[in-house]
Design a protein around this motif. Structure first.
Motif, PDB file in Angstrom:
ATOM      1  N   GLY A  67       0.448  -1.251  -0.251  1.00  0.00           N
ATOM      2  CA  GLY A  67       0.229   0.090  -0.096  1.00  0.00           C
ATOM      3  C   GLY A  67       0.716   1.296  -0.205  1.00  0.00           C
ATOM      4  O   GLY A  67       0.135   2.746   0.404  1.00  0.00           O
ATOM      5  N   GLY A  68       1.606   1.607  -0.319  1.00  0.00           N
ATOM      6  CA  GLY A  68       3.117   2.134  -0.121  1.00  0.00           C
ATOM      7  C   GLY A  68       2.732   2.753   1.195  1.00  0.00           C
ATOM      8  O   GLY A  68       2.907   4.380   0.899  1.00  0.00           O
ATOM      9  N   ARG A  69       3.054   2.363   2.632  1.00  0.00           N
ATOM     10  CA  ARG A  69       2.530   2.711   3.620  1.00  0.00           C
ATOM     11  C   ARG A  69       3.569   3.281   4.533  1.00  0.00           C
ATOM     12  O   ARG A  69       4.570   3.001   4.710  1.00  0.00           O
ATOM     13  CB  ARG A  69       1.764   2.288   4.776  1.00  0.00           C
ATOM     14  N   VAL A  70       3.581   4.738   4.598  1.00  0.00           N
ATOM     15  CA  VAL A  70       4.545   4.997   5.914  1.00  0.00           C
ATOM     16  C   VAL A  70       4.399   4.359   7.670  1.00  0.00           C
ATOM     17  O   VAL A  70       2.516   4.741   8.038  1.00  0.00           O
ATOM     18  CB  VAL A  70       3.947   6.442   5.732  1.00  0.00           C
ATOM     19  N   VAL A  71       4.847   3.834   7.766  1.00  0.00           N
ATOM     20  CA  VAL A  71       4.385   3.097   9.399  1.00  0.00           C
ATOM     21  C   VAL A  71       4.512   3.859   9.987  1.00  0.00           C
ATOM     22  O   VAL A  71       4.168   3.876  11.298  1.00  0.00           O
ATOM     23  CB  VAL A  71       5.424   1.617   9.121  1.00  0.00           C
ATOM     24  N   SER A  72       5.978   4.899   9.937  1.00  0.00           N
ATOM     25  CA  SER A  72       6.764   5.909  10.972  1.00  0.00           C
ATOM     26  C   SER A  72       7.791   6.791  10.475  1.00  0.00           C
ATOM     27  O   SER A  72       7.970   6.539   9.760  1.00  0.00           O
ATOM     28  CB  SER A  72       7.505   4.432  12.123  1.00  0.00           C
ATOM     29  N   VAL A  86       3.693   9.426  13.475  1.00  0.00           N
ATOM     30  CA  VAL A  86       2.649   9.231  12.641  1.00  0.00           C
ATOM     31  C   VAL A  86       1.390   8.111  13.590  1.00  0.00           C
ATOM     32  O   VAL A  86       2.923   6.949  14.050  1.00  0.00           O
ATOM     33  CB  VAL A  86       3.012   9.129  11.415  1.00  0.00           C
ATOM     34  N   LEU A  87       0.191   7.444  13.200  1.00  0.00           N
ATOM     35  CA  LEU A  87      -0.354   6.693  13.845  1.00  0.00           C
ATOM     36  C   LEU A  87       0.736   4.911  12.616  1.00  0.00           C
ATOM     37  O   LEU A  87       0.113   5.348  11.583  1.00  0.00           O
ATOM     38  CB  LEU A  87      -1.247   6.569  13.677  1.00  0.00           C
ATOM     39  N   GLY A  88      -0.026   3.642  13.105  1.00  0.00           N
ATOM     40  CA  GLY A  88       0.094   2.448  12.231  1.00  0.00           C
ATOM     41  C   GLY A  88       0.374   1.112  13.586  1.00  0.00           C
ATOM     42  O   GLY A  88      -0.121   1.232  14.509  1.00  0.00           O
ATOM     43  N   TYR A  89       0.551   0.479  12.772  1.00  0.00           N
ATOM     44  CA  TYR A  89       0.393  -0.883  12.749  1.00  0.00           C
ATOM     45  C   TYR A  89       2.601  -0.968  13.530  1.00  0.00           C
ATOM     46  O   TYR A  89       3.314  -0.859  12.373  1.00  0.00           O
ATOM     47  CB  TYR A  89      -0.199  -1.986  12.165  1.00  0.00           C
ATOM     48  N   ASP A  90       2.855  -2.161  13.729  1.00  0.00           N
ATOM     49  CA  ASP A  90       4.259  -2.376  13.641  1.00  0.00           C
ATOM     50  C   ASP A  90       4.204  -4.065  13.172  1.00  0.00           C
ATOM     51  O   ASP A  90       5.192  -4.702  13.503  1.00  0.00           O
ATOM     52  CB  ASP A  90       4.681  -2.959  15.414  1.00  0.00           C
ATOM     53  N   ASN A  91       3.832  -4.350  12.640  1.00  0.00           N
ATOM     54  CA  ASN A  91       3.868  -5.679  11.822  1.00  0.00           C
ATOM     55  C   ASN A  91       2.517  -5.750  10.466  1.00  0.00           C
ATOM     56  O   ASN A  91       1.676  -5.224  10.762  1.00  0.00           O
ATOM     57  CB  ASN A  91       3.859  -6.613  12.532  1.00  0.00           C
ATOM     58  N   LEU A  92       3.392  -6.221   9.801  1.00  0.00           N
ATOM     59  CA  LEU A  92       2.440  -6.658   8.025  1.00  0.00           C
ATOM     60  C   LEU A  92       1.204  -7.411   8.304  1.00  0.00           C
ATOM     61  O   LEU A  92      -0.300  -6.324   7.713  1.00  0.00           O
ATOM     62  CB  LEU A  92       3.506  -6.928   7.278  1.00  0.00           C
ATOM     63  N   TYR A 105      -4.565   3.929   7.229  1.00  0.00           N
ATOM     64  CA  TYR A 105      -2.210   4.333   7.603  1.00  0.00           C
ATOM     65  C   TYR A 105      -1.103   4.686   6.698  1.00  0.00           C
ATOM     66  O   TYR A 105      -0.851   3.303   6.347  1.00  0.00           O
ATOM     67  CB  TYR A 105      -2.457   3.516   8.649  1.00  0.00           C
ATOM     68  N   GLY A 106      -1.237   5.830   6.815  1.00  0.00           N
ATOM     69  CA  GLY A 106      -0.019   5.955   5.320  1.00  0.00           C
ATOM     70  C   GLY A 106      -0.201   5.426   4.297  1.00  0.00           C
ATOM     71  O   GLY A 106       1.060   5.582   3.808  1.00  0.00           O
ATOM     72  N   SER A 107      -0.955   5.112   4.080  1.00  0.00           N
ATOM     73  CA  SER A 107      -0.803   4.315   2.454  1.00  0.00           C
ATOM     74  C   SER A 107      -0.611   5.868   1.310  1.00  0.00           C
ATOM     75  O   SER A 107      -1.595   7.079   1.300  1.00  0.00           O
ATOM     76  CB  SER A 107      -2.142   3.932   2.492  1.00  0.00           C
ATOM     77  N   SER A 108      -0.721   5.307   0.044  1.00  0.00           N
ATOM     78  CA  SER A 108      -0.458   5.853  -0.905  1.00  0.00           C
ATOM     79  C   SER A 108      -1.754   5.122  -1.917  1.00  0.00           C
ATOM     80  O   SER A 108      -2.169   4.649  -2.634  1.00  0.00           O
ATOM     81  CB  SER A 108       1.157   5.359  -1.936  1.00  0.00           C
ATOM     82  N   ASN A 207      -6.268  10.648  -8.759  1.00  0.00           N
ATOM     83  CA  ASN A 207      -5.920  11.459  -7.898  1.00  0.00           C
ATOM     84  C   ASN A 207      -5.445  11.052  -6.527  1.00  0.00           C
ATOM     85  O   ASN A 207      -5.869  10.171  -5.931  1.00  0.00           O
ATOM     86  CB  ASN A 207      -7.446  11.986  -7.545  1.00  0.00           C
ATOM     87  N   MET A 208      -4.487  11.002  -6.467  1.00  0.00           N
ATOM     88  CA  MET A 208      -3.055  10.022  -5.171  1.00  0.00           C
ATOM     89  C   MET A 208      -3.212  10.938  -3.891  1.00  0.00           C
ATOM     90  O   MET A 208      -3.347  12.838  -4.575  1.00  0.00           O
ATOM     91  CB  MET A 208      -2.214   9.685  -5.847  1.00  0.00           C
ATOM     92  N   THR A 209      -2.493  10.375  -3.368  1.00  0.00           N
ATOM     93  CA  THR A 209      -2.444  11.477  -1.952  1.00  0.00           C
ATOM     94  C   THR A 209      -1.840  10.298  -1.060  1.00  0.00           C
ATOM     95  O   THR A 209      -1.934   8.672  -1.483  1.00  0.00           O
ATOM     96  CB  THR A 209      -3.865  12.143  -1.308  1.00  0.00           C
ATOM     97  N   ASN A 210      -1.063  11.001  -0.128  1.00  0.00           N
ATOM     98  CA  ASN A 210      -0.515  10.221   1.377  1.00  0.00           C
ATOM     99  C   ASN A 210      -1.845  10.686   1.970  1.00  0.00           C
ATOM    100  O   ASN A 210      -2.301  11.749   2.517  1.00  0.00           O
ATOM    101  CB  ASN A 210       0.553  10.937   1.954  1.00  0.00           C
ATOM    102  N   HIS A 211      -1.434   9.537   3.686  1.00  0.00           N
ATOM    103  CA  HIS A 211      -3.049   9.449   3.800  1.00  0.00           C
ATOM    104  C   HIS A 211      -2.117   9.025   5.494  1.00  0.00           C
ATOM    105  O   HIS A 211      -3.505   7.873   6.330  1.00  0.00           O
ATOM    106  CB  HIS A 211      -3.986   7.858   3.906  1.00  0.00           C
ATOM    107  N   SER A 212      -1.302   9.771   5.622  1.00  0.00           N
ATOM    108  CA  SER A 212      -0.790   9.353   6.975  1.00  0.00           C
ATOM    109  C   SER A 212      -1.040   9.861   7.966  1.00  0.00           C
ATOM    110  O   SER A 212      -2.287  11.108   7.928  1.00  0.00           O
ATOM    111  CB  SER A 212       0.941  10.193   6.849  1.00  0.00           C
ATOM    112  N   TYR A 213      -1.276   9.685   9.288  1.00  0.00           N
ATOM    113  CA  TYR A 213      -2.592  10.291  10.588  1.00  0.00           C
ATOM    114  C   TYR A 213      -1.306  11.110  11.329  1.00  0.00           C
ATOM    115  O   TYR A 213      -0.624  10.264  12.022  1.00  0.00           O
ATOM    116  CB  TYR A 213      -3.422   9.070  11.709  1.00  0.00           C
TER     117      TYR A 213
END
Length: 394
Positions: A67-72, A86-92, A105-108, A207-213
Motif C-alpha cells: 500500500g505504499g504506507r508510511v509506518v513511522s 504518525v499512527l500505524g501498526y508494527d507488523n504487516l 494508515y499512511g497509505s499511497s 487523484n493520489m494522496t498520502n494518508h498519514s495520521y
C-alpha cells in the motif's frame, strides 16, 4: 477520512511468512521500535518489506511497499527526543487484515483518493459504475484500491524510495492501464517530500494522496485535540451526511471551519451546533487552498501547519494541489491494538491529504482529475518538521 469498511474488502491472497533467514541488519529495530522482519511477507505473490529512510538530523521514516504506507516518522522534539509522529501498526499482518484491523494508515492512495459520488464516473462519453464501498460512494479507489496492493520498490540510497504500481484497465472498473509512482524522500531539513506521477493508455481519472495520521504530541494513547491547526484557505467544500460534497464552495469566515488564524482543535471540533461538525463528528472536509490560483498550485508557500504545544513539534505542509482534506480521526476509538500495543482514541490524530476536490469528476467546474494518453499526472506534497513556538513561516 473514514477507512473503507472492513466487510467490503479482503486481501486476495493469504499472507505467508518468508524464510526466517534475515540478516542481522534486517532484524535490528528501527529508531521507531519496528522490527523489519515483521514486514517480510508475500501478499498476492509479491514480496513485502520495510524500508528505512533517514538523514543526519535525527529524522527516520519507515515505509512498507504494501500500500505504499508510511509506518513511522521519527523527528526530534524541542528537547531533542526522537518522537514518532504518525499512527500505524508494527507488523504487516495487521495491515493486511481488513476484517480485524481495517485501516488506511499512511497509505499511497489511488486510483482516486477520497470519494466519487454514487460510484458513477463518466470519462470520454462512457459511464462506469465503480465500487460503492462507503455510504454508496466510491472511496479511495474502491474496496481493493492501491492501499491494499503491493508496490514494486527500489531504494537507490538512504534518503529515497521509489514505489511503482501498474493498475490494469478495469481495476475496480476504472478505465485505462495506469502506471504510477510514489517517490518518498527524506530531506536534510527534516522534510518528508512525496511526489506522485502517473501515465495511462486510455483516458481516466487519477487523484493520489498520502494518508498519514499525524499525532505530534508523542503520546497517541490520548486525544490530540490540543494540537493547533492553521489552514491557508478562505473557502471549503461542504459535505452532506454521507460525506459527499454538495457542489457548493462556502466561505470559512464566521464558521468553525476558519483556521486562517491558528487555534487548538478542541476550541471548535465539538461545536455540534454547526451541521458540518455534527455530521462528521469532527472534521472530515476539503479546504480550497489559497496557494492554488489560475489552475496552478504554489508548493513553495505554506498551505497548512499542525503544531503540538507538548513537544513543540510543528509540521508545515506544501502542495501543488488545489485542496487538502483534513480528517481528525473521527472513526478512531475502535479498541484495536495498534503500533506498540496502543489503542488509539477518537480524535487522536490529524490527516492532511493533498488532493483534487472530492467528486471532482462529477463537478465539472472544479479542478479536473482527468488524465489522457500522452499526458503525465504529477502531484507534490511536502511535510516539513520543525520545533519551537507556533508560527506559519518557520
Amino acid at each position: 477520512m473514514k477507512p473503507i469498511k472492513s466487510a467490503l474488502f479482503g486481501v486476495a491472497a493469504t499472507v505467508l511468512a518468508l524464510s526466517a533467514c534475515t540478516s542481522s541488519k534486517q532484524a535490528e529495530e528501527t529508531v521507531s521500535g519496528l522490527n523489519p522482519a515483521r514486514f517480510d511477507s508475500i501478499v498476492n505473490n509479491k514480496k513485502t518489506a520495510l524500508y528505512t529512510l533517514k538523514n543526519n538530523n535525527g529524522m527516520e521514516v519507515c515505509i512498507t511497499n504494501f500500500g505504499g504506507r508510511v509506518v513511522s516518522v521519527v523527528v526530534p522534539d524541542a528537547n531533542g527526543k526522537p518522537t514518532d509522529v504518525v499512527l500505524g501498526y508494527d507488523n504487516l499482518k495487521q495491515y493486511t487484515d481488513s476484517v480485524n484491523s481495517p485501516s488506511d494508515y499512511g497509505s499511497s492512495v489511488g486510483r482516486y483518493a477520497n470519494r466519487i459520488g454514487g460510484g458513477k464516473l463518466t470519462v470520454a462519453g462512457k459511464t462506469y459504475q465503480l465500487p460503492q464501498n462507503n455510504f454508496g460512494h466510491c472511496l479511495h479507489g474502491g474496496n481493493s484500491g492501491w492501499m491494499y496492493q503491493v508496490y514494486d520498490a527500489e531504494q537507490p540510497n538512504d534518503t529515497t524510495l521509489v514505489l511503482t504500481i501498474v493498475s490494469p484497465d478495469g481495476d475496480n472498473n476504472f478505465p485505462g492501464t495506469v502506471t504510477a509512482h510514489t517517490t518518498y524522500k527524506v530531506l536534510s531539513n527534516n522534510t518528508l517530500d512525496i511526489t506522485f506521477d502517473a501515465t495511462t493508455d486510455k483516458e481516466t481519472v487519477v487523484n493520489m494522496t498520502n494518508h498519514s495520521y499525524f499525532n505530534l504530541n508523542g503520546d497517541p494513547s490520548k486525544e490530540g485535540t490540543n494540537m493547533w491547526l492553521y489552514i491557508n484557505a478562505d473557502n471549503f467544500t461542504p459535505a452532506d451526511s454521507t460525506y459527499m460534497t454538495t457542489g457548493e464552495i462556502r466561505k470559512v469566515e464566521g464558521t468553525p471551519m476558519d483556521f486562517r488564524k491558528a487555534h487548538a482543535l478542541e476550541e471548535t471540533i465539538n461545536d455540534t451546533t454547526y451541521d458540518q461538525i455534527r455530521n462528521a463528528t469532527g472534521y472530515d472536509h476539503n479546504w480550497c487552498l489559497n496557494t492554488y490560483k489560475n489552475g496552478k498550485g504554489d508548493d513553495s508557500k505554506t498551505c497548512a501547519v499542525l503544531w503540538s504545544p507538548v513537544t513543540k513539534i510543528g509540521l508545515s505542509m506544501y502542495t501543488n494541489e488545489p485542496g487538502v482534506q483534513v480528517y481528525t480521526g473521527n472513526f478512531q476509538g475502535t479498541g484495536i491494538s495498534c503500533k506498540h500495543g496502543i489503542k488509539y482514541p477518537k480524535h487522536v490524530s490529524v490527516c492532511l491529504e493533498s488532493q483534487k476536490y472530492p467528486d471532482t469528476p462529477n463537478k465539472k467546474n472544479w479542478p479536473s482529475a482527468n488524465l489522457k494518453p500522452g499526458e503525465k499526472y504529477f502531484s507534490h506534497v511536502a511535510y516539513r518538521f520543525w520545533t519551537g513556538d507556533f508560527a506559519t513561516d518557520k
